[in-house]
Motif scaffolding. Structure first.
Motif, PDB file in Angstrom:
ATOM      1  N   LEU A  75       0.830  -1.202   0.000  1.00 22.71           N
ATOM      2  CA  LEU A  75       0.000   0.000   0.000  1.00 22.71           C
ATOM      3  C   LEU A  75       0.866   1.254   0.000  1.00 22.71           C
ATOM      4  N   PRO A  76       0.479   2.253  -0.783  1.00 20.40           N
ATOM      5  CA  PRO A  76       1.174   3.537  -0.714  1.00 20.40           C
ATOM      6  C   PRO A  76       0.739   4.333   0.515  1.00 20.40           C
ATOM      7  N   ASP A  77       1.468   5.370   0.846  1.00 22.25           N
ATOM      8  CA  ASP A  77       1.076   6.243   1.953  1.00 22.25           C
ATOM      9  C   ASP A  77      -0.324   6.800   1.710  1.00 22.25           C
ATOM     10  N   GLY A  78      -1.139   6.778   2.763  1.00 25.22           N
ATOM     11  CA  GLY A  78      -2.466   7.353   2.681  1.00 25.22           C
ATOM     12  C   GLY A  78      -3.507   6.483   2.014  1.00 25.22           C
ATOM     13  N   ALA A  79      -3.177   5.252   1.685  1.00 28.48           N
ATOM     14  CA  ALA A  79      -4.117   4.380   0.968  1.00 28.48           C
ATOM     15  C   ALA A  79      -5.277   3.954   1.859  1.00 28.48           C
ATOM     16  N   HIS A 128       0.809   5.552   6.826  1.00 24.70           N
ATOM     17  CA  HIS A 128       2.158   5.238   6.341  1.00 24.70           C
ATOM     18  C   HIS A 128       2.071   3.915   5.609  1.00 24.70           C
ATOM     19  N   GLY A 129       2.465   3.919   4.359  1.00 26.13           N
ATOM     20  CA  GLY A 129       2.295   2.737   3.526  1.00 26.13           C
ATOM     21  C   GLY A 129       3.233   1.617   3.912  1.00 26.13           C
ATOM     22  N   GLY A 130       3.129   0.535   3.181  1.00 26.24           N
ATOM     23  CA  GLY A 130       3.958  -0.634   3.414  1.00 26.24           C
ATOM     24  C   GLY A 130       3.209  -1.886   3.019  1.00 26.24           C
ATOM     25  N   ARG A 131       3.818  -3.007   3.288  1.00 27.13           N
ATOM     26  CA  ARG A 131       3.222  -4.282   2.936  1.00 27.13           C
ATOM     27  C   ARG A 131       2.064  -4.597   3.880  1.00 27.13           C
ATOM     28  N   LEU A 132       0.918  -4.922   3.301  1.00 24.80           N
ATOM     29  CA  LEU A 132      -0.233  -5.367   4.089  1.00 24.80           C
ATOM     30  C   LEU A 132      -0.162  -6.887   4.205  1.00 24.80           C
ATOM     31  N   ASP A 133      -0.045  -7.373   5.434  1.00 23.49           N
ATOM     32  CA  ASP A 133       0.010  -8.798   5.708  1.00 23.49           C
ATOM     33  C   ASP A 133      -1.271  -9.245   6.399  1.00 23.49           C
ATOM     34  N   LEU A 134      -1.645 -10.512   6.182  1.00 23.06           N
ATOM     35  CA  LEU A 134      -2.849 -11.091   6.775  1.00 23.06           C
ATOM     36  C   LEU A 134      -2.489 -12.368   7.529  1.00 23.06           C
ATOM     37  N   MET A 135      -3.272 -12.664   8.561  1.00 22.86           N
ATOM     38  CA  MET A 135      -3.072 -13.874   9.349  1.00 22.86           C
ATOM     39  C   MET A 135      -4.427 -14.371   9.837  1.00 22.86           C
ATOM     40  N   ALA A 136      -4.657 -15.675   9.763  1.00 23.50           N
ATOM     41  CA  ALA A 136      -5.863 -16.300  10.291  1.00 23.50           C
ATOM     42  C   ALA A 136      -5.478 -17.133  11.510  1.00 23.50           C
ATOM     43  N   THR A 137      -5.869 -16.680  12.680  1.00 24.28           N
ATOM     44  CA  THR A 137      -5.506 -17.381  13.908  1.00 24.28           C
ATOM     45  C   THR A 137      -6.498 -17.033  15.006  1.00 24.28           C
ATOM     46  N   LEU A 138      -6.508 -17.826  16.059  1.00 27.76           N
ATOM     47  CA  LEU A 138      -7.409 -17.567  17.173  1.00 27.76           C
ATOM     48  C   LEU A 138      -6.954 -16.347  17.949  1.00 27.76           C
ATOM     49  N   PRO A 139      -7.887 -15.571  18.520  1.00 26.85           N
ATOM     50  CA  PRO A 139      -7.484 -14.449  19.372  1.00 26.85           C
ATOM     51  C   PRO A 139      -6.724 -14.956  20.587  1.00 26.85           C
ATOM     52  N   GLY A 140      -5.670 -14.228  20.942  1.00 24.34           N
ATOM     53  CA  GLY A 140      -4.899 -14.570  22.133  1.00 24.34           C
ATOM     54  C   GLY A 140      -3.672 -15.410  21.872  1.00 24.34           C
ATOM     55  N   GLU A 141      -3.327 -15.696  20.604  1.00 23.26           N
ATOM     56  CA  GLU A 141      -2.211 -16.597  20.331  1.00 23.26           C
ATOM     57  C   GLU A 141      -0.903 -15.884  20.001  1.00 23.26           C
ATOM     58  N   PHE A 142      -0.914 -14.558  19.881  1.00 22.32           N
ATOM     59  CA  PHE A 142       0.330 -13.845  19.616  1.00 22.32           C
ATOM     60  C   PHE A 142       1.120 -13.652  20.911  1.00 22.32           C
ATOM     61  N   SER A 143       2.435 -13.690  20.759  1.00 21.98           N
ATOM     62  CA  SER A 143       3.319 -13.422  21.887  1.00 21.98           C
ATOM     63  C   SER A 143       3.745 -11.963  21.953  1.00 21.98           C
ATOM     64  N   THR A 144       3.648 -11.257  20.826  1.00 17.47           N
ATOM     65  CA  THR A 144       4.042  -9.851  20.785  1.00 17.47           C
ATOM     66  C   THR A 144       2.984  -9.043  20.045  1.00 17.47           C
ATOM     67  N   ARG A 145       3.007  -7.746  20.249  1.00 19.52           N
ATOM     68  CA  ARG A 145       2.073  -6.857  19.570  1.00 19.52           C
ATOM     69  C   ARG A 145       2.298  -6.844  18.057  1.00 19.52           C
ATOM     70  N   ARG A 146       3.470  -7.192  17.655  1.00 17.40           N
ATOM     71  CA  ARG A 146       3.798  -7.230  16.225  1.00 17.40           C
ATOM     72  C   ARG A 146       3.141  -8.419  15.535  1.00 17.40           C
ATOM     73  N   GLY A 147       2.711  -9.417  16.309  1.00 17.55           N
ATOM     74  CA  GLY A 147       2.086 -10.587  15.726  1.00 17.55           C
ATOM     75  C   GLY A 147       3.031 -11.746  15.551  1.00 17.55           C
TER      76      GLY A 147
END
Length: 388
Positions: A75-79, A128-147
């Motif tokens: 995604l570009p900036d502001g998309a 702020h643009g950048g790569r849009l990433d997706l993840m399919a997982t249950l809530p509560g399974e990440f160890s960090t805020r970054r995913g």
């Protein structure tokens, strides 16, 4: 040292009742899902009529249980980018236990944090643009805020996938285009603006939602349907024998009809206090457990941190405003035990309906921490004027 109270009934009868209900539901055709081809056809048809406003469309299948994020688009900036999601994640196909996008689809942009979509159609604003990433997982399974995933948080075995149309809009074109679009398909949520009422925030581990709303009457409204969310308000109060949590609440509908002390029936409404040792004690409504039932959370990771205490269970009291007062230190010693924490650091509102996909509704008002030094009001409306 006195052992903490644990007096929940055996889980086996509840598990058998739950399994019987889900099997009957499945055999009656209640577990039928919209075929992927039909969903994609409907979305493609709707998007074709909006073509002048669209810069790019990409379809992605995001499978459950992956260990790495799925790259969707840059995604570009502001998309402005809308995610239109169909599909299902299966915890148990046989018992029809699973979740939809608003509980299981996560995204992140560039170096940003992982965030959960708030509905099956969700618009991302990428300042702020950048790569849009997706993840399919249950809530509560990440160890960090970054995913990120780590050994400190176990992951469940799940199946299924989400089919996601990633729609990148031409500059300033989205609003006008959607005014003529499929109203049901484009009943969207957006991430511009706060999901939580002022002074509160959703627990990042479970993601944001559309569960809580602070109204003008000094009340916090809660409505959960096939989702989960913990709304948190930070406080910093010394914990001593005088400290009490007081509040009023009105529950009108409970998300479970079965006892909530097993994992697949753990749908409930509650208010909690968080301590400076990382533990929390949550006071809950129950559909079937006796008052003063105390039990550890049945969910992975949470079972080491959260203790539940049933304080209401009478269906005749549904719809009534009820006043509560809990002596926090005395309750901590009875329910959790061990060394006393020094401080209370948060007040939480908890709503879970993700397992049985029912509806839970309640309202809160006049939430206070009262001690020898006076009262601290936890605000539930934007113009309360109270100190956090």
């Amino acid at each position: 040292m006195t052992e903490p109270v644990r007096n929940a009934p055996s889980a086996l009868p509840t598990m058998l009742r739950f399994a019987g209900r889900r099997l009957r539901h499945r055999l009656s055709g209640g577990a039928a899902r919209t075929p992927v081809a039909d969903f994609r056809s409907r979305v493609d048809s709707a998007l074709a009529s909006l073509a002048p406003a669209i810069a790019e469309v990409r379809w992605h299948r995001v499978p459950a249980g992956a260990s790495h994020w799925h790259e969707a688009v840059v995604l570009p900036d502001g998309a402005q980018c809308t995610l239109i999601t169909g599909g299902w994640l299966h915890v148990s196909r046989l018992l029809d236990v699973g979740l939809g996008a608003k509980s299981g689809l996560w995204y992140r942009v560039g170096d940003g944090e992982a965030r959960k979509v708030r509905s099956a159609t969700h618009t991302v604003h990428a300042a702020h643009g950048g790569r849009l990433d997706l993840m399919a997982t249950l809530p509560g399974e990440f160890s960090t805020r970054r995913g990120d995933f780590g050994p400190d948080v176990p992951r469940a075995r799940i199946g299924g996938a989400f089919d996601v149309a990633v729609v990148v809009w031409r500059a300033q074109a989205r609003t006008d285009a959607l005014s003529a679009a499929d109203a049901a398909l484009f009943c969207e949520a957006t991430d511009d603006g706060d999901a939580a009422p002022p002074g509160w925030h959703y627990l990042w581990r479970l993601g944001e939602g559309r569960i809580y709303d602070a109204g003008d009457a000094g009340e916090m409204a809660c409505c959960t349907h096939a989702d989960v969310g913990i709304l948190q308000h930070p406080v910093d109060v010394p914990l001593d024998a005088d400290l009490a949590l007081t509040w009023q609440w009105q529950a009108t509908r409970l998300p479970s009809e079965l006892p909530e002390h097993t994992e697949p029936t753990h749908d409930y409404l509650s208010i909690a206090v968080e301590f400076d040792n990382g533990l929390d004690l949550t006071y809950m409504w129950s559909a079937a457990l006796p008052v003063d039932t105390i039990f550890q959370c049945p969910l992975s990771w949470w079972k080491e941190r959260e203790t539940h205490w049933v304080i209401r269970n009478d269906p005749a009291e549904l719809g009534q405003w009820l006043t509560e007062r809990r002596s926090i230190l005395a309750d901590y010693r009875r329910a959790i035990g061990g060394s006393d924490p020094a401080r209370v650091v948060g007040v939480w509102l908890i709503a879970n309906s993700v397992f049985q996909r029912g509806v839970g509704e309640c309202r809160y008002r006049d939430i206070r921490l009262s001690g020898a030094d006076g009262d601290l009001t936890v605000p539930v409306q934007p113009d309360s004027g109270q100190a956090p």
